[in-house]
Design a protein around this motif. Structure first.
Motif, PDB file in Angstrom:
ATOM      1  N   UNK A 125      -8.966 -26.250 -50.620  1.00 23.09           N
ATOM      2  CA  UNK A 125     -10.003 -26.956 -49.878  1.00 23.09           C
ATOM      3  C   UNK A 125      -9.717 -28.448 -49.697  1.00 23.09           C
TER       4      UNK A 125
ATOM      5  N   UNK B 191     -18.156 -29.936 -51.474  1.00 25.52           N
ATOM      6  CA  UNK B 191     -18.870 -30.569 -50.363  1.00 25.52           C
ATOM      7  C   UNK B 191     -18.572 -32.046 -50.228  1.00 25.52           C
ATOM      8  N   UNK B 192     -18.606 -32.774 -51.332  1.00 24.75           N
ATOM      9  CA  UNK B 192     -18.398 -34.217 -51.216  1.00 24.75           C
ATOM     10  C   UNK B 192     -16.936 -34.606 -51.432  1.00 24.75           C
ATOM     11  N   UNK B 193     -16.086 -33.636 -51.725  1.00 29.64           N
ATOM     12  CA  UNK B 193     -14.669 -33.957 -51.868  1.00 29.64           C
ATOM     13  C   UNK B 193     -13.986 -33.924 -50.511  1.00 29.64           C
ATOM     14  N   UNK B 194     -12.844 -34.565 -50.451  1.00 26.94           N
ATOM     15  CA  UNK B 194     -12.140 -34.650 -49.169  1.00 26.94           C
ATOM     16  C   UNK B 194     -10.702 -35.054 -49.424  1.00 26.94           C
TER      17      UNK B 194
ATOM     18  N   UNK C 134     -15.872 -24.235 -45.882  1.00 24.10           N
ATOM     19  CA  UNK C 134     -16.689 -25.445 -45.984  1.00 24.10           C
ATOM     20  C   UNK C 134     -18.030 -25.252 -45.310  1.00 24.10           C
TER      21      UNK C 134
ATOM     22  N   UNK D 132     -21.603 -25.027 -47.157  1.00 20.64           N
ATOM     23  CA  UNK D 132     -22.611 -26.055 -46.903  1.00 20.64           C
ATOM     24  C   UNK D 132     -23.912 -25.406 -46.452  1.00 20.64           C
ATOM     25  N   UNK D 133     -23.788 -24.408 -45.585  1.00 17.68           N
ATOM     26  CA  UNK D 133     -24.996 -23.748 -45.084  1.00 17.68           C
ATOM     27  C   UNK D 133     -25.712 -23.023 -46.221  1.00 17.68           C
TER      28      UNK D 133
ATOM     29  N   UNK E 224     -27.550 -25.466 -48.440  1.00 16.70           N
ATOM     30  CA  UNK E 224     -28.787 -25.951 -47.828  1.00 16.70           C
ATOM     31  C   UNK E 224     -29.913 -24.954 -48.032  1.00 16.70           C
TER      32      UNK E 224
ATOM     33  N   UNK F 100     -34.291 -24.305 -49.513  1.00 20.47           N
ATOM     34  CA  UNK F 100     -35.345 -23.565 -48.838  1.00 20.47           C
ATOM     35  C   UNK F 100     -35.886 -22.457 -49.729  1.00 20.47           C
TER      36      UNK F 100
ATOM     37  N   UNK G  79     -29.177 -15.376 -43.221  1.00 20.11           N
ATOM     38  CA  UNK G  79     -29.281 -16.467 -44.184  1.00 20.11           C
ATOM     39  C   UNK G  79     -29.016 -15.986 -45.607  1.00 20.11           C
TER      40      UNK G  79
END
Lengths: 461, 576
Positions: free
Chosen positions: A138, A345-348, A373, A377-378, A381, A385, A398
């Motif tokens: 990733x 998610x916050x890595x790059x 990714x 991320x979905x 999120x 919910x 979902x």
């Protein structure tokens, strides 16, 4: 030049010594302060004028009286380097800690490295396999890159660092690979752990280790990474080796920088850190890279702990602006029992696209990782919910994404401390996870890759 | 050359000298190695010099030389495809002279003195010419380089030559003064022009979210602020690669070395979509990476701007990218704090916003002294610490620029690229440009754009409700709104900079995409009225095909095919 000794100290404040009425002294040159007990300490000229010279002492000013003698050495700081440094454990100022003999220098190099001419740089593009899925799959690391790990107190960043140091390899195989490991401000216990691990796994053979301990003078921490990188440059660009430099913990380095800034009564920037911290950090991180026409390379993995888990703190913030991405460790994942706790998610990795694909890893790599990714991320999120409306209120689509996110963490992120996954294993695992989603949701993957790598089609073969 | 003095004090890049009485911002050569520096302060008999290079080993008592001249850029044939550091030293020449690492004390002229250029005069002996007027031309790579009378010179042409010359050979004598193809201009001063005009044409970048939703004009100013990793640099590079300017000046100011390498290796391989020639032919690169001297970083944006102005004066459209203006501001801060100036907000000097405005004001569409219309569009990347847009550099920038492309960490985490937030970004030019779009793209283009913006706005409102009650609780019509706006986001707004087809989307294709999605929406709304479930519509093969069409090599035919079958496919859904 070295002969004259001055006894004209007018002021001593924090790590700084002020001397009057000297011969002209060069900026950044070394000075030696002789104590009454016969011992000597090194320092560096910070400010030089006809009237006063300011010296920053590397080993602190404890015990220096106004009557101490000061000599100027007439040269800037250099370090001895040699091939024999491999396998050695040295202190933060480069003295042997392992009871071995002194380093017999093959060369003496300035520790403040000059900037690589951007024109001379070569594009980083060879994949380095760390054996850790979240990095390889990733956030791929490539040779010549600087990719920090943003961690926090209590997270297993040291274990991740050691795992990388052990497992890192280039797929093309038999080239010279070395690790330079520099620890700044770590505790004695951590130092023991590092030394034991290096010896136990045999990684020490191909490593040079610098250890600056928490109770060593803070000022020494300022030099430790520079010594490590000077060594790395020698190994890489003179001896043609591929060098992985691991620096831990940059937060301690920055604290030391702030301490000195305060002692010099400089105008502080954000949170009291000096305004030039960006440039200072850049002078460390930018020493990674490849040079056209040279075989060797320097890849850096600096590790820093984010104070208060805050990624907007000046240290991780400025680092993120210089390095080519970041690997972020998250406390929530540790709590969920996941090792390594890398938050995808916050890595790059900014250079990932250069190092993956056909001929480097595999042709489908980019598409698969993009899809993972997006789906992860979905799914994450949706967790928010679900906390409000419950799982039942979700649509079928979902729910699948939600499950995907859970499985992704349990199977791909999670791996053993000794588990060395090949890139093939990682990519196939990613496909397996994606197979749980409706094929139409795989919008980021070209049809031809789906037909070639999707488990559904593969089984038919 | 000027007068000599001696060094009194050295503290990092700030050197104090005595024995000279230069003017502010004149260039001073410092020490035995003759390091270049600039006068930044004069106190009594002391001159404070900011040195562009590392000062290690420099001692009090060494000599300084006052050159009596400010920092200048060399302007003339040979600029295009050059790669410079912040003070216009060519990096390839530096590498030849001092190896892979940048050592100090090496000077190298900005323009190659040994190359000969064919000069064709366009005026003759006896003509009267004024400053800025074109006296001859030189073919140079992508353009016809116009040699202009340097500002301050004018009168009768006493002599003019034709043939091959180097840049510092005399090609004409005007009003008794010798004129060469090369002229020098102090970088901190804007070059003169006749008058400024309002921008009226968009700068087409091939990036859908920019061209359609938040357009920049030729001669306009824009800013891209965003936390690290949100894609400032990729966006800047896309602009440098694809924008339809004739000249691109790209300033890598205090950024990563590896990033510059990527630019340096990828640009020569790319071709200009308009001319089919290598992009490098129209590009000037300035690379001052973060570990190169701070003072040269501070100067780099001015060097770049001066080069841009020179091309503008020839009547060309120039786009200038500065990545990143925050690093420039930080260089100002570092120097200011070394001077022990009273700091303003967050340690930045109080003159920060004045310097920012001066810089952006050098952009614009102008009529040059020779009567030609040229423009400079400026796009500055801003790197706000911690992604906090309330910090001084971002705020100072936003007060001046007219286009704001807000990069968003949330979008980045979902791999929505370019991560430009469609709700917070704006362009103050878009109304102004409607006329152009109507004429050059399509009559209904502004209407379509407004439809898309409205839809996205509505989605944001609906999302808030969904967060509370879940999407199943929404009526079909609103579910459809969410579905269509998802299409706008995924198909239209997302664009893959690394995909050979998707990286550049011409205006006509942007229109077709939007038009097709709009038609899909109209058809879908009818279908929903006829009680076709929204899920059936969302799962249509046609939708999928539209989503993937942007990666197809035969994209134009694919879009045509989709347009032809769309109505039929919807009919096939049946319904009531």
């Amino acid at each position: 030049m070295t002969s004259k000794e001055y006894r004209s100290i007018t002021q001593i404040a924090g790590p700084l010594v002020f001397v009057e009425r000297t011969e002209p002294v060069g900026y950044n040159e070394l000075a030696m302060v002789a104590l009454p007990d016969g011992s000597e300490r090194m320092g560096q000229v910070l400010d030089s004028s006809d009237e006063i010279v300011v010296i920053q002492m590397f080993e602190g000013t404890t015990g220096i009286p106004k009557t101490a003698g000061v000599k100027f050495l007439g040269e800037t700081m250099k370090m001895p380097v040699s091939r024999d440094m491999l396998g050695r454990i040295l202190s933060g100022s480069g003295k042997p800690l392992d009871g071995g003999p002194a380093i017999v220098p093959e060369d003496r190099l300035e520790i403040i490295g000059a900037a690589i001419n951007p024109w001379a740089r070569d594009n980083p593009q060879e994949f380095i396999q760390t054996g850790i899925s979240t990095i390889d799959g990733m956030n791929t690391l490539v040779r010549g890159q600087k990719l920090p790990i943003f961690s926090a107190s209590g997270l297993p960043h040291n274990e991740i660092a050691l795992q990388i140091a052990r497992q890192a390899k280039v797929l093309s195989g038999a080239e010279d690979f070395a690790v330079v490991f520099a620890a700044m401000g770590i505790t004695n216990e951590e130092a023991q752990y590092f030394m034991r691990d290096f010896e136990r796994t045999g990684a020490l053979k191909r490593a040079v280790v610098f250890l600056n301990l928490a109770d060593d003078p803070a000022i020494e921490r300022i030099i430790t990474p520079k010594l490590a990188l000077t060594t790395a440059e020698y190994l890489a660009f003179t001896l043609d080796m591929h060098v992985l430099v691991i620096l831990t913990d940059l937060t301690n380095y920055c604290e030391a920088l702030r301490q000195i800034g305060a002692a010099r009564e400089e105008v502080p920037g954000r949170r009291g850190y000096p305004g030039y911290m960006y440039t200072d950090l850049a002078s460390i991180y930018e020493r990674a890279g490849r040079i056209k026409g040279k075989k060797g390379s320097i890849t850096q993995i600096p590790i820093l702990s984010m104070p208060g888990d805050d990624i907007t703190h000046p240290i991780p913030d400025l680092t993120g602006y210089i390095t080519e991405g970041q690997i972020v460790a998250k406390r929530e994942l540790v709590r969920a029992g996941i090792y390594p706790p890398i938050d995808v998610g916050s890595s790059l990795s900014r250079l990932m696209n250069e190092g993956i694909g056909k001929g480097r890893t595999r042709e489908d790599h980019k598409a698969v990782s993009d899809q993972c990714y997006a789906a992860y991320a979905e799914g994450r999120d949706l967790r928010g919910l679900v906390a409000i409306v419950g799982k039942e209120a979700l649509s079928e689509r979902d729910r699948k994404f939600l499950e995907f996110a859970d499985e992704f963490e349990r199977r791909l992120v999670q791996q053993g401390r000794e588990e060395d996954r090949s890139i093939e294993t990682t990519l196939d695992l990613m496909w397996e996870l994606l197979a749980s989603l409706d094929e139409r949701q795989l919008t980021r993957i070209d049809r031809k890759y789906i037909e070639k790598y999707h488990p559904k089609y593969r089984k038919k073969e | 050359m000027g007068k000599e003095g001696v060094i009194y004090r050295v503290a990092g890049p700030v050197v104090t000298a005595v024995g000279i009485s230069p003017r502010m911002y004149d260039v001073i050569l410092v020490g035995k190695e003759q390091l270049m520096g600039e006068v930044i302060k004069i106190v009594g008999d002391k001159t404070i010099v900011q040195v562009y290079e590392d000062t290690s080993g420099v001692r009090p008592g060494e000599k300084v030389v006052d050159t009596g001249q400010p920092l200048v850029a060399e302007l003339g044939p040979g600029l295009l495809s050059s790669v410079y550091d912040g003070i216009q030293r060519p990096l390839p020449v530096l590498r030849d002279r001092m190896g892979d690492f940048i050592e100090r004390g090496v000077s190298a002229p900005g323009l190659d003195r040994s190359l000969k250029w064919p000069f064709t005069p366009v005026v003759k002996k006896g003509d009267t010419v004024a400053e800025g007027q074109v006296i001859g031309t030189v073919p140079e790579r992508a353009i016809t380089h116009k040699v202009m009378v340097p500002p301050g010179i004018g009168g009768k042409v006493d002599m003019i030559k034709e043939g091959e010359f180097t840049v510092d050979e005399v090609v004409a004598v005007i009003g008794g003064k010798e004129v060469r193809m090369m002229q020098k201009w102090p970088v901190r001063r804007g070059r003169p022009f006749a008058r400024k005009m309002a921008p009226e044409e968009p700068l087409i970048t091939g990036q859908r979210v920019l061209d359609t939703l938040f357009p920049l004009t030729k001669g306009g100013t824009g800013a891209i602020p965003g936390g690290f990793g949100t894609g400032k640099t990729v966006t800047q590079q896309q602009l440098a690669k694809w924008s339809d300017a004739e000249i691109v000046v790209y300033i890598g100011c205090g950024e990563r070395g590896n990033e510059m390498t990527e630019v340096l290796t990828s640009f020569p391989e790319l071709t200009d979509p308009k001319t089919g020639k290598p992009l490098m032919n129209r590009t000037v690169l300035i690379a001052n990476t973060s570990n190169m001297p701070v003072a040269a970083r501070e100067a780099s944006v001015y060097t770049g701007m001066t080069i841009a102005e020179y091309f503008r004066d020839m009547g060309l459209n120039v786009s200038l990218m500065a990545d990143s203006t925050s690093r420039w501001a930080e260089a100002m801060r570092e120097i200011s704090s070394r001077l022990e100036e009273m700091p303003g907000e967050e340690g930045y000097p109080a003159y920060l916003s004045a310097r920012l405005s001066e810089f952006y004001e050098r952009a614009g569409r102008v009529v040059s002294l020779s009567g030609e219309t040229g423009s400079i569009s400026v796009v500055g990347a801003v790197s706000p610490p911690g992604g906090d847009l309330s910090e001084p550099v971002t705020q100072g920038t936003l007060r001046i620029v007219r286009v704001f492309w807000a990069l968003d960490t949330k979008l980045r985490e979902r791999r929505h690229f370019p991560a430009i937030n469609w709700l917070t970004s704006y362009s103050l030019y878009s109304g102004q440009l409607d006329g152009w779009y109507r004429q050059n793209v399509a009559e209904d283009f502004p209407a379509l754009r407004n439809w898309a913006i409205g839809l996205l706005q509505k989605e944001a409102e609906l999302q808030e409700i969904v967060q509370l009650v879940g999407s199943d609780a929404l009526p079909d019509e609103q579910k459809l709104t969410l579905e269509i706006s998802r299409m706008v986001r995924e198909i239209f707004l997302q664009q893959n900079a690394y995909h050979p087809v998707d990286t550049y989307s011409p205006m006509s294709r942007q229109y077709t995409f939007l038009k097709l999605i709009n038609r899909f929406a109209t058809n879908a709304a009818k279908a929903v009225e006829n009680e076709v479930p929204v899920e059936t519509i969302a799962n249509m093969e046609l939708r999928n095909r539209l989503a993937k069409s942007k990666f197809e090599e035969n994209i134009e035919e694919e879009l045509k095919a989709i347009a032809e079958t769309m109505d039929k496919e919807f009919e096939a859904l049946g319904g009531k």
